[in-house]
Scaffold this motif. Structure first.
Motif, PDB file in Angstrom:
ATOM      1  N   LEU A   1      -4.696  -1.684   1.527  1.00 42.78           N
ATOM      2  CA  LEU A   1      -4.631  -2.072   2.945  1.00 42.78           C
ATOM      3  C   LEU A   1      -5.770  -3.025   3.294  1.00 42.78           C
ATOM      4  N   GLU A   2      -6.979  -2.652   2.902  1.00 36.77           N
ATOM      5  CA  GLU A   2      -8.142  -3.487   3.190  1.00 36.77           C
ATOM      6  C   GLU A   2      -8.051  -4.837   2.480  1.00 36.77           C
TER       7      GLU A   2
ATOM      8  N   PRO B   1       0.799  -1.225   0.000  1.00 39.90           N
ATOM      9  CA  PRO B   1       0.000   0.000   0.000  1.00 39.90           C
ATOM     10  C   PRO B   1       0.834   1.279   0.000  1.00 39.90           C
ATOM     11  N   ASP B   2       1.969   1.267   0.662  1.00 40.16           N
ATOM     12  CA  ASP B   2       2.776   2.479   0.774  1.00 40.16           C
ATOM     13  C   ASP B   2       3.569   2.792  -0.484  1.00 40.16           C
TER      14      ASP B   2
ATOM     15  N   ALA C   1      -4.478   8.123  -2.011  1.00 37.65           N
ATOM     16  CA  ALA C   1      -4.908   7.763  -0.649  1.00 37.65           C
ATOM     17  C   ALA C   1      -6.030   6.728  -0.687  1.00 37.65           C
ATOM     18  N   GLN C   2      -6.966   6.894  -1.620  1.00 39.27           N
ATOM     19  CA  GLN C   2      -8.051   5.907  -1.752  1.00 39.27           C
ATOM     20  C   GLN C   2      -7.495   4.555  -2.185  1.00 39.27           C
ATOM     21  N   GLU C   3      -6.559   4.568  -3.124  1.00 34.69           N
ATOM     22  CA  GLU C   3      -5.952   3.304  -3.582  1.00 34.69           C
ATOM     23  C   GLU C   3      -5.182   2.649  -2.444  1.00 34.69           C
ATOM     24  N   ARG C   4      -4.480   3.441  -1.667  1.00 34.10           N
ATOM     25  CA  ARG C   4      -3.744   2.899  -0.525  1.00 34.10           C
ATOM     26  C   ARG C   4      -4.703   2.190   0.432  1.00 34.10           C
ATOM     27  N   ASN C   5      -5.853   2.794   0.699  1.00 40.68           N
ATOM     28  CA  ASN C   5      -6.846   2.164   1.573  1.00 40.68           C
ATOM     29  C   ASN C   5      -7.398   0.887   0.971  1.00 40.68           C
TER      30      ASN C   5
END
Length: 182
Positions: A63-64, A23-24, A56-60
């Motif tokens: 992560l999910e 994610p990062d 930021a949305q893609e990172r979430n």
């Protein structure tokens, strides 16, 4: 769901890594990758302008997805660059938990190198390890390359949804549903 990274040897002699997305470090690259692959063919389910979420949305999402035992997301990395991505989504409802759907997307310049086959093999192996009984996918009629890959990997057509997809030129295309028993 997290899996151990897998090294694959592609047809041009290079090695590639199939791994979960980070994610990062992968969020921005995956957005660029998705926008590229949907611009390279009509046979994916989005157009580039529909890939409008933020890093930021893609990172979430990543992560999910990595934390969700009902989803598997993998990227294929060649020389530090994302060449493809694929995923497996398990059904949450008890009556459907024996099934999972998959998706795959590969940059055009990486076609014909065995990456698509390797990604489908990894998803199939993961599905078997989860004791699933069948894998499912859908593709847009006319996608001969996708159809050939899916058939090679043991998928068979089970249904068609006529006129389910409308291209920008107004042409209508069926969605073809395929299944593979495990």
């Amino acid at each position: 769901m997290l899996l151990k990274p897998r090294i694959i040897h592609i047809k041009d002699g290079r090695t590639a890594v199939l791994r979960n997305p980070n994610p990062d470090t992968d969020a921005a690259a995956l957005i660029r990758h998705l926008k590229l692959i949907v611009s390279e063919t009509e046979y994916l389910l989005r157009y580039p302008e529909e890939c409008d979420w933020t890093e930021a949305q893609e990172r979430n999402i990543l992560l999910e997805g990595n934390a969700d035992e009902m989803r598997l997301m993998l990227v294929c990395e060649v020389n530090g660059e994302i060449a493809g991505m694929c995923g497996l989504s398990l059904n949450r409802e008890i009556k459907f938990r024996h099934r999972a759907s998959l998706d795959i997307g590969l940059q055009k310049r990486f076609w014909n190198l065995g990456i698509g086959t390797a990604m489908l093999e990894a998803l199939t192996e993961a599905a078997k390890n989860m004791n699933l009984l069948q894998l499912e996918l859908e593709y847009i009629e006319g996608n001969a390359r996708g159809q050939a890959l899916y058939e090679k990997m043991g998928f068979t057509e089970v249904a068609r949804h006529p006129d389910a997809v409308r291209f920008k030129d107004g042409s209508l295309h069926s969605l073809v549903f395929m299944m593979k028993k495990l």
